[in-house]
Design a protein around this motif. Structure first.
Motif, PDB file in Angstrom:
ATOM      1  N   ALA A  23       0.819  -1.211   0.000  1.00 37.51           N
ATOM      2  CA  ALA A  23       0.000   0.000   0.000  1.00 37.51           C
ATOM      3  C   ALA A  23       0.851   1.259   0.000  1.00 37.51           C
ATOM      4  CB  ALA A  23      -0.934  -0.002   1.210  1.00 37.51           C
ATOM      5  N   LEU A  24       2.052   1.185   0.589  1.00 37.65           N
ATOM      6  CA  LEU A  24       2.917   2.365   0.709  1.00 37.65           C
ATOM      7  C   LEU A  24       4.135   2.293  -0.220  1.00 37.65           C
ATOM      8  CD1 LEU A  24       2.850   2.747   4.593  1.00 37.65           C
ATOM      9  CD2 LEU A  24       1.543   4.044   2.916  1.00 37.65           C
ATOM     10  N   SER A  25       4.084   1.396  -1.195  1.00 40.99           N
ATOM     11  CA  SER A  25       5.239   1.202  -2.076  1.00 40.99           C
ATOM     12  C   SER A  25       5.403   2.344  -3.070  1.00 40.99           C
ATOM     13  CB  SER A  25       5.076  -0.118  -2.846  1.00 40.99           C
ATOM     14  OG  SER A  25       6.073  -0.248  -3.842  1.00 40.99           O
ATOM     15  N   ALA A  28       9.400  -0.368  -4.395  1.00 33.08           N
ATOM     16  CA  ALA A  28       9.696  -1.691  -3.846  1.00 33.08           C
ATOM     17  C   ALA A  28       9.010  -2.803  -4.629  1.00 33.08           C
ATOM     18  CB  ALA A  28       9.271  -1.752  -2.376  1.00 33.08           C
ATOM     19  N   TYR A  29       7.857  -2.496  -5.235  1.00 30.63           N
ATOM     20  CA  TYR A  29       7.097  -3.504  -5.968  1.00 30.63           C
ATOM     21  C   TYR A  29       6.653  -2.937  -7.313  1.00 30.63           C
ATOM     22  CZ  TYR A  29       6.777  -5.509  -1.276  1.00 30.63           C
ATOM     23  OH  TYR A  29       7.087  -6.007  -0.041  1.00 30.63           O
ATOM     24  N   THR A  30       6.349  -3.824  -8.242  1.00 28.35           N
ATOM     25  CA  THR A  30       5.856  -3.392  -9.548  1.00 28.35           C
ATOM     26  C   THR A  30       4.388  -2.984  -9.429  1.00 28.35           C
ATOM     27  OG1 THR A  30       5.090  -5.598 -10.211  1.00 28.35           O
ATOM     28  CG2 THR A  30       7.401  -5.048 -10.659  1.00 28.35           C
ATOM     29  N   ALA A  31       3.916  -2.276 -10.440  1.00 22.28           N
ATOM     30  CA  ALA A  31       2.512  -1.859 -10.448  1.00 22.28           C
ATOM     31  C   ALA A  31       1.580  -3.063 -10.410  1.00 22.28           C
ATOM     32  CB  ALA A  31       2.231  -1.010 -11.688  1.00 22.28           C
ATOM     33  N   GLU A  32       1.982  -4.130 -11.106  1.00 19.11           N
ATOM     34  CA  GLU A  32       1.156  -5.337 -11.129  1.00 19.11           C
ATOM     35  C   GLU A  32       1.106  -5.992  -9.751  1.00 19.11           C
ATOM     36  OE1 GLU A  32       3.571  -4.639 -13.256  1.00 19.11           O
ATOM     37  OE2 GLU A  32       2.344  -4.169 -15.042  1.00 19.11           O
ATOM     38  N   GLU A  33       2.251  -6.026  -9.045  1.00 19.85           N
ATOM     39  CA  GLU A  33       2.289  -6.614  -7.709  1.00 19.85           C
ATOM     40  C   GLU A  33       1.440  -5.811  -6.726  1.00 19.85           C
ATOM     41  OE1 GLU A  33       6.733  -8.702  -7.650  1.00 19.85           O
ATOM     42  OE2 GLU A  33       6.522  -6.553  -7.239  1.00 19.85           O
ATOM     43  N   ILE A  34       1.515  -4.489  -6.852  1.00 23.15           N
ATOM     44  CA  ILE A  34       0.716  -3.625  -5.976  1.00 23.15           C
ATOM     45  C   ILE A  34      -0.772  -3.830  -6.243  1.00 23.15           C
ATOM     46  CG2 ILE A  34       0.151  -1.222  -5.424  1.00 23.15           C
ATOM     47  CD1 ILE A  34       3.084  -0.544  -6.052  1.00 23.15           C
TER      48      ILE A  34
END
Length: 260
Positions: A23-25, A28-34
């Motif tokens: 939620a606060l990335s 750290a993560y890709t758009a797909e992972e989020i």
């Protein structure tokens, strides 16, 4: 604490932490992972709202559902988003602040650690200064709280047009020597000095944090209890070897090896 208030005692805390990180990335993560993680988190909160409407209890989610049902025009999605926001804010920010405070206390101010162990009042005084002086956010990823100007205004001789997005640097404001003259440049504050003026740590106006007093209580209780239980607590490795959580709006230790 937030899990108990919201009646989430059976929730896997590691799953909660993973959802909060997504939620606060920032990087750290890709758009797909989020998107996937937020889909799972949103579905969990939506099902939670439906369950508490069917089987209300003595918890915050049930109270929110009841209040929303008594009001006009509050949608299921709005309640769900509110629950999601409270879970993230109630978990992530307190965890981050506690971790950062421990780094400071176990490296820069060992005398304060001993004093915090003596009473809740001492821990409460130190909590206010720690909240003011130690940044919660990653100032590279988020240079300030993002706000949109609702009308044209001038700040410091610069015109901010209506509709412009600005980053309000609350960290710098909390160190403004005109407001907090007791701390010189490059100096650490007296952690037990009273904070006599309002700070912007929890925001202001309509953006003031709903959980400000809960956060204060958790930090005060956590720091005092830990210092009283483990007065000789210290870092197991040099501070330069601390592994940090990166790529999020907040910044805190990923791990904090200690000994006592």
């Amino acid at each position: 604490m937030i899990s108990r208030l919201m009646g989430l005692d059976g929730l896997d805390l590691r799953k909660l932490g993973d959802w909060s990180d997504h939620a606060l990335s920032t990087t750290a993560y890709t758009a797909e992972e989020i998107q996937q993680a937020m889909g799972e988190f949103g579905a969990f909160c939506f099902d939670l709202v439906l369950e508490r409407r069917k089987n209300p209890g003595d918890d915050l989610v049930s109270s929110l559902v009841q209040a929303a049902d008594e009001a006009d025009g509050v949608t299921e999605m709005q309640i769900t988003k509110l629950v999601l926001g409270l879970v993230v804010a109630g978990h992530e920010t307190t965890m981050t602040t506690l971790g950062n405070a421990l780094v400071f206390l176990l490296t820069e101010d060992r005398a304060a650690w001993a004093r915090i162990s003596t009473s809740r009042d001492e821990a409460g005084a130190a909590t206010e200064q720690l909240l003011r002086t130690i940044p919660l956010g990653d100032r590279v990823a988020l240079p300030g709280m993002l706000r949109r100007a609702t009308e044209e205004l001038e700040i410091g001789g610069v015109t901010i047009p209506a509709g412009a997005v600005v980053a309000a640097d609350t960290f710098s404001a909390n160190h403004d020597p005109a407001v907090h003259p007791e701390t010189g440049e490059g100096e650490w504050p007296d952690l037990f000095a009273a904070v006599d003026v309002p700070t912007l740590t929890f925001g202001a106006g309509p953006h003031h944090c709903l959980g400000a007093w809960l956060a204060r209580m958790e930090l005060e209780s956590g720091l005092h209890s830990l210092a009283a239980r483990l007065p000789e607590l210290r870092l197991a490795h040099p501070v330069e070897q601390i592994e940090w959580r990166e790529g999020l709006l907040t910044r805190s230790p990923l791990t904090l090896p200690v000994t006592w």
